[in-house]
Motif scaffolding. Structure first.
Motif, PDB file in Angstrom:
ATOM      1  N   PHE A   1     -22.444  47.019  10.130  1.00  0.00           N
ATOM      2  CA  PHE A   1     -21.339  47.173  11.079  1.00  0.00           C
ATOM      3  C   PHE A   1     -21.444  48.527  11.758  1.00  0.00           C
ATOM      4  O   PHE A   1     -21.699  49.549  11.103  1.00  0.00           O
ATOM      5  CB  PHE A   1     -19.990  47.072  10.361  1.00  0.00           C
ATOM      6  CG  PHE A   1     -19.259  45.804  10.663  1.00  0.00           C
ATOM      7  CD1 PHE A   1     -18.423  45.693  11.757  1.00  0.00           C
ATOM      8  CD2 PHE A   1     -19.417  44.693   9.850  1.00  0.00           C
ATOM      9  CE1 PHE A   1     -17.754  44.519  12.048  1.00  0.00           C
ATOM     10  CE2 PHE A   1     -18.758  43.509  10.123  1.00  0.00           C
ATOM     11  CZ  PHE A   1     -17.912  43.423  11.225  1.00  0.00           C
ATOM     12  N   ILE A   2     -21.229  48.521  13.062  1.00  0.00           N
ATOM     13  CA  ILE A   2     -21.298  49.755  13.829  1.00  0.00           C
ATOM     14  C   ILE A   2     -20.127  49.831  14.801  1.00  0.00           C
ATOM     15  O   ILE A   2     -19.400  48.860  15.004  1.00  0.00           O
ATOM     16  CB  ILE A   2     -22.613  49.845  14.636  1.00  0.00           C
ATOM     17  CG1 ILE A   2     -22.646  48.747  15.717  1.00  0.00           C
ATOM     18  CG2 ILE A   2     -23.832  49.781  13.722  1.00  0.00           C
ATOM     19  CD1 ILE A   2     -23.745  48.931  16.752  1.00  0.00           C
ATOM     20  N   LEU A   3     -19.972  51.011  15.396  1.00  0.00           N
ATOM     21  CA  LEU A   3     -19.175  51.177  16.604  1.00  0.00           C
ATOM     22  C   LEU A   3     -20.160  51.292  17.747  1.00  0.00           C
ATOM     23  O   LEU A   3     -21.075  52.126  17.710  1.00  0.00           O
ATOM     24  CB  LEU A   3     -18.305  52.432  16.526  1.00  0.00           C
ATOM     25  CG  LEU A   3     -17.263  52.505  15.404  1.00  0.00           C
ATOM     26  CD1 LEU A   3     -16.528  53.842  15.475  1.00  0.00           C
ATOM     27  CD2 LEU A   3     -16.281  51.359  15.490  1.00  0.00           C
ATOM     28  N   ASP A   4     -20.004  50.457  18.777  1.00  0.00           N
ATOM     29  CA  ASP A   4     -20.918  50.542  19.909  1.00  0.00           C
ATOM     30  C   ASP A   4     -20.573  51.752  20.775  1.00  0.00           C
ATOM     31  O   ASP A   4     -19.691  52.558  20.445  1.00  0.00           O
ATOM     32  CB  ASP A   4     -20.924  49.233  20.708  1.00  0.00           C
ATOM     33  CG  ASP A   4     -19.613  48.977  21.452  1.00  0.00           C
ATOM     34  OD1 ASP A   4     -18.704  49.831  21.420  1.00  0.00           O
ATOM     35  OD2 ASP A   4     -19.499  47.895  22.063  1.00  0.00           O
ATOM     36  N   HIS A   5     -21.247  51.893  21.887  1.00  0.00           N
ATOM     37  CA  HIS A   5     -21.058  53.073  22.734  1.00  0.00           C
ATOM     38  C   HIS A   5     -19.664  53.130  23.342  1.00  0.00           C
ATOM     39  O   HIS A   5     -19.210  54.208  23.765  1.00  0.00           O
ATOM     40  CB  HIS A   5     -22.117  53.092  23.832  1.00  0.00           C
ATOM     41  CG  HIS A   5     -23.527  53.107  23.308  1.00  0.00           C
ATOM     42  ND1 HIS A   5     -23.973  54.048  22.402  1.00  0.00           N
ATOM     43  CD2 HIS A   5     -24.586  52.280  23.532  1.00  0.00           C
ATOM     44  CE1 HIS A   5     -25.230  53.829  22.106  1.00  0.00           C
ATOM     45  NE2 HIS A   5     -25.643  52.754  22.773  1.00  0.00           N
ATOM     46  N   ALA A   6     -18.970  51.999  23.370  1.00  0.00           N
ATOM     47  CA  ALA A   6     -17.594  51.970  23.869  1.00  0.00           C
ATOM     48  C   ALA A   6     -16.575  52.136  22.753  1.00  0.00           C
ATOM     49  O   ALA A   6     -15.366  52.089  23.004  1.00  0.00           O
ATOM     50  CB  ALA A   6     -17.339  50.663  24.626  1.00  0.00           C
ATOM     51  N   GLY A   7     -17.035  52.296  21.515  1.00  0.00           N
ATOM     52  CA  GLY A   7     -16.131  52.460  20.392  1.00  0.00           C
ATOM     53  C   GLY A   7     -15.642  51.164  19.784  1.00  0.00           C
ATOM     54  O   GLY A   7     -14.734  51.168  18.949  1.00  0.00           O
ATOM     55  N   LYS A   8     -16.262  50.035  20.161  1.00  0.00           N
ATOM     56  CA  LYS A   8     -15.877  48.723  19.637  1.00  0.00           C
ATOM     57  C   LYS A   8     -16.659  48.423  18.374  1.00  0.00           C
ATOM     58  O   LYS A   8     -17.877  48.605  18.328  1.00  0.00           O
ATOM     59  CB  LYS A   8     -16.151  47.641  20.694  1.00  0.00           C
ATOM     60  CG  LYS A   8     -15.894  46.214  20.240  1.00  0.00           C
ATOM     61  CD  LYS A   8     -14.419  45.940  20.087  1.00  0.00           C
ATOM     62  CE  LYS A   8     -14.168  44.464  19.758  1.00  0.00           C
ATOM     63  NZ  LYS A   8     -12.729  44.184  19.554  1.00  0.00           N
ATOM     64  N   SER A   9     -15.974  47.944  17.324  1.00  0.00           N
ATOM     65  CA  SER A   9     -16.655  47.606  16.084  1.00  0.00           C
ATOM     66  C   SER A   9     -17.263  46.214  16.178  1.00  0.00           C
ATOM     67  O   SER A   9     -16.745  45.321  16.856  1.00  0.00           O
ATOM     68  CB  SER A   9     -15.696  47.677  14.901  1.00  0.00           C
ATOM     69  OG  SER A   9     -14.714  46.659  14.983  1.00  0.00           O
TER      70      SER A   9
END
Length: 203
Positions: free
Chosen positions: A141-149
């Motif tokens: 699980f990550i946060l993408d460049h827009a901050g979305k998990s």
């Protein structure tokens, strides 16, 4: 009205009507008024359990009983630092231990995971910035460049929502923020395949 017991991959515990795929235990986190506003664990052995086991039935958030937490899937449970329960998920627990590089008893694993998942004294999720997205295994699980998990699977990034994953996007390039604890990522790399509820997600 839904109870406040649905765990998000970013660490929050929210109220949501959608049914979870797994249950978790961190001890007693509630009282007669509901979930305590700050308490997020009572012990370090955070486990991820099946929803049904040997016909046992529980009253949710019963007084002086552990707080039942719920996750969309196993990938979310791992993202916040839970590991398979050795009782109701014995095979998965043994497989996870076999893929994990943390030796010793279960308490040693729980201690290691706790150091990786939680910021002491402020009850917040520990996160890992500046991790290369292309190097992460499926289930991370990550946060993408827009901050979305969201969860990584193959070449895709599936944004998370409590009711299920949203339409797949291309796997982010470059550095991202990792939510899944490093010891869990190591187990994924060694061959443990977490359950990811992608059935309803559009590719």
């Amino acid at each position: 009205m839904p109870l406040q017991n649905r765990v998000q991959p970013t660490g929050e515990i929210n109220a949501h009507p959608a049914r979870g795929g797994f249950m978790g235990n961190r001890g007693i986190l509630h009282d007669e008024d509901g979930l305590h506003p700050k308490r997020r664990w009572a012990h370090q052995n955070w486990v991820c359990c099946v929803l049904s086991f040997k016909g046992r039935r529980r009253q949710l958030m019963a007084p002086r009983r552990y707080t039942e937490l719920f996750f969309l899937d196993e990938a979310v449970a791992f993202a916040v630092g839970h590991r398979p329960c050795a009782e109701c998920r014995g095979a998965e627990y043994r497989r996870f231990r076999g893929c994990c590089d943390v030796p010793g008893p279960a308490a040693a694993l729980d201690c290691q995971l706790h150091a990786e998942r939680a910021v002491p004294r402020i009850f917040q999720q520990r996160r890992y910035a500046d991790v290369e997205a292309h190097d992460l295994p499926d289930g991370s699980f990550i946060l993408d460049h827009a901050g979305k998990s969201g969860v990584l699977s193959g070449d895709a990034f599936y944004p998370y929502a409590p009711e299920g994953y949203q339409t797949a996007q291309k796997r982010p390039q470059g550095r991202v923020t990792l939510l899944t604890p490093p010891s869990v990522v190591t187990a994924f790399r060694a061959g443990y395949r977490p359950q990811i509820a992608l059935e309803g997600a559009q590719v």
